[in-house]
Design an enzyme around this catalytic site. Structure first.
Site, PDB file in Angstrom:
ATOM      1  N   LYS A  21      -0.590  -8.085  -1.735  1.00  8.69           N
ATOM      2  CA  LYS A  21      -1.207  -7.277  -0.533  1.00  8.69           C
ATOM      3  C   LYS A  21       0.625  -6.291   0.081  1.00  8.69           C
ATOM      4  O   LYS A  21       0.319  -5.284   0.356  1.00  8.69           O
ATOM      5  CB  LYS A  21      -1.884  -7.915   0.427  1.00  8.69           C
ATOM      6  CG  LYS A  21      -2.486  -6.334   1.913  1.00  8.69           C
ATOM      7  CD  LYS A  21      -3.319  -5.319   0.530  1.00  8.69           C
ATOM      8  CE  LYS A  21      -3.854  -4.688   2.276  1.00  8.69           C
ATOM      9  NZ  LYS A  21      -3.982  -3.867   1.219  1.00  8.69           N
ATOM     10  N   SER A  51      -6.117  -8.460   5.371  1.00  4.02           N
ATOM     11  CA  SER A  51      -3.987  -8.318   5.370  1.00  4.02           C
ATOM     12  C   SER A  51      -3.512  -8.918   6.660  1.00  4.02           C
ATOM     13  O   SER A  51      -3.315  -8.867   7.585  1.00  4.02           O
ATOM     14  CB  SER A  51      -3.803  -7.200   4.908  1.00  4.02           C
ATOM     15  OG  SER A  51      -4.762  -6.066   4.400  1.00  4.02           O
ATOM     16  N   LYS A  58       1.473  -2.914  11.155  1.00  2.77           N
ATOM     17  CA  LYS A  58       1.689  -4.038  11.380  1.00  2.77           C
ATOM     18  C   LYS A  58       1.468  -4.849   9.992  1.00  2.77           C
ATOM     19  O   LYS A  58       2.232  -5.517   9.753  1.00  2.77           O
ATOM     20  CB  LYS A  58      -0.052  -4.417  11.438  1.00  2.77           C
ATOM     21  CG  LYS A  58      -1.224  -5.953  11.870  1.00  2.77           C
ATOM     22  CD  LYS A  58      -1.696  -6.078  10.026  1.00  2.77           C
ATOM     23  CE  LYS A  58      -2.369  -5.940   9.556  1.00  2.77           C
ATOM     24  NZ  LYS A  58      -3.255  -5.967   8.507  1.00  2.77           N
TER      25      LYS A  58
END
Ligand code: NAD
Length: 294
Positions: free
Chosen positions: A170, A95, A238
């Site tokens: 995502k 990701s 993140k």
């Protein structure tokens, strides 16, 4: 198929194992020798670097933490592109930021390699079962070429659009998960503060509109105080960072994401970054003075 696989962490290890079980020939690389050894025991070949893993492979798969690690694994002197050949396909299943996917795909294109971004949702249990949800961006024909390979690691693989689209989808997924976990922790704190047992609350509402996959997976962890990842707080920070950057660039306001990001940052600064993201409950424990678990 001959496959190079780079990144054998919580997710990469079970995904690579499923590919070996499906009969593929894997050459694997990771910074941790013990992760490589686990796969070698199952029949994989060890590689010292991305270059070695990519040499002779039809497809190379990366499953790494974030954009800088994928950039290094692909572009370094001993990286994937140094060992690749024209016609090779690179599937980055990490990701990462959609913009990073764009620039990496361009670097690959210059070397004759076609790249798909194909991040996953479902976490470690679904990586083990081979039932991940896979969201891919990139050339539609290349996606069709590798779809059956993707379905050896997942139960669904959806082509979402051009390169970067998989990672945009995502990020949307990660926003919904983060805000949902925060809402569950907040609601459970109210119940506990007013003397309703959290198990009772869960049982009473899980079948109604408030029920969700997130609640099913994370409420029991909050109630028992089980904090083992799963998905680490630092990895979710993140993702939300990537979401905020992408949102700012695209003109999409993300106020709820920003709020949950600050909660997660506080927990990481307090030393909880390696715990499961359900430890967002800790934030409410700090605010309310009561724990959700006994
Ligand atoms: P992890 O930290 O457990 O594993 C990453 C692995 O990559 C480590 O073994 C590390 O040694 C290796 N690595 C890092 N840089 C490397 C390099 N340059 N060359 C070779 N190896 C390198 O992470 P994870 O939980 O497996 O997550 C991987 C990706 O999947 C992340 O982008 C994460 O956001 C995403 N993801 C994770 C989950 C989850 O539940 N853990 C769920 C969905 C998606």
């Amino acid at each position: 198929m001959k496959i190079g696989f780079i990144g054998l962490g919580v997710m990469g290890r079970p995904m690579a194992k499923n590919l070996i079980r499906a009969g593929h020939e894997l050459t694997v690389a990771d910074h941790h020798p013990e992760h490589i050894a686990e796969l070698v025991e199952l029949g994989a070949k060890p590689a010292a670097c991305g270059k070695e893993a990519a040499e002779g492979a039809e497809v190379v798969i990366t499953m790494l933490p974030n954009s800088p690690q994928v950039e290094a694994a692909v572009c370094d002197e001993d990286g994937i592109l140094a060992g690749s050949h024209p016609g090779q396909i690179l599937i980055d299943m990490s990701s990462i930021a959609p913009l990073a996917s764009h620039s990496l795909a361009e670097r690959c294109r210059q070397a004759g390699v076609t790249m798909l971004d194909a991040p996953v949702s479902g976490g470690e249990p679904k990586a083990i079962d081979g039932t991940l949800s896979i969201m891919a961006g990139g050339d539609a024909e290349t996606f069709e070429e590798v779809k059956s390979l993707l379905l050896e690691m997942g139960s669904s693989a959806v082509h979402c659009g051009p390169c970067g689209a998989g990672n945009t989808v995502k990020l949307a997924n990660q926003i919904i998960v983060a805000v949902n976990i925060a809402a569950v922790a907040e609601a459970f704190t109210l119940a506990v503060r007013t003397e309703v047992k959290p198990e009772v609350l869960f049982e009473a509402i899980r079948g109604g509109l408030a029920g969700s996959t997130v609640m099913e997976a994370k409420a029991p962890m909050m109630i028992t105080g089980h904090r083992q990842p799963g998905f680490r707080i630092d990895l979710h920070i993140k993702d939300l960072n990537n979401a905020l950057e992408t949102g700012h660039a695209a003109g999409a306001p993300l106020p709820l994401t920003a709020q949950v990001m600050e909660m997660l940052e506080l927990l990481s600064n307090q030393g909880f970054g390696a715990e499961d993201h359900s430890a967002l409950a800790r934030y409410y424990e700090l605010l309310s003075g009561v724990a959700l678990h006994s």
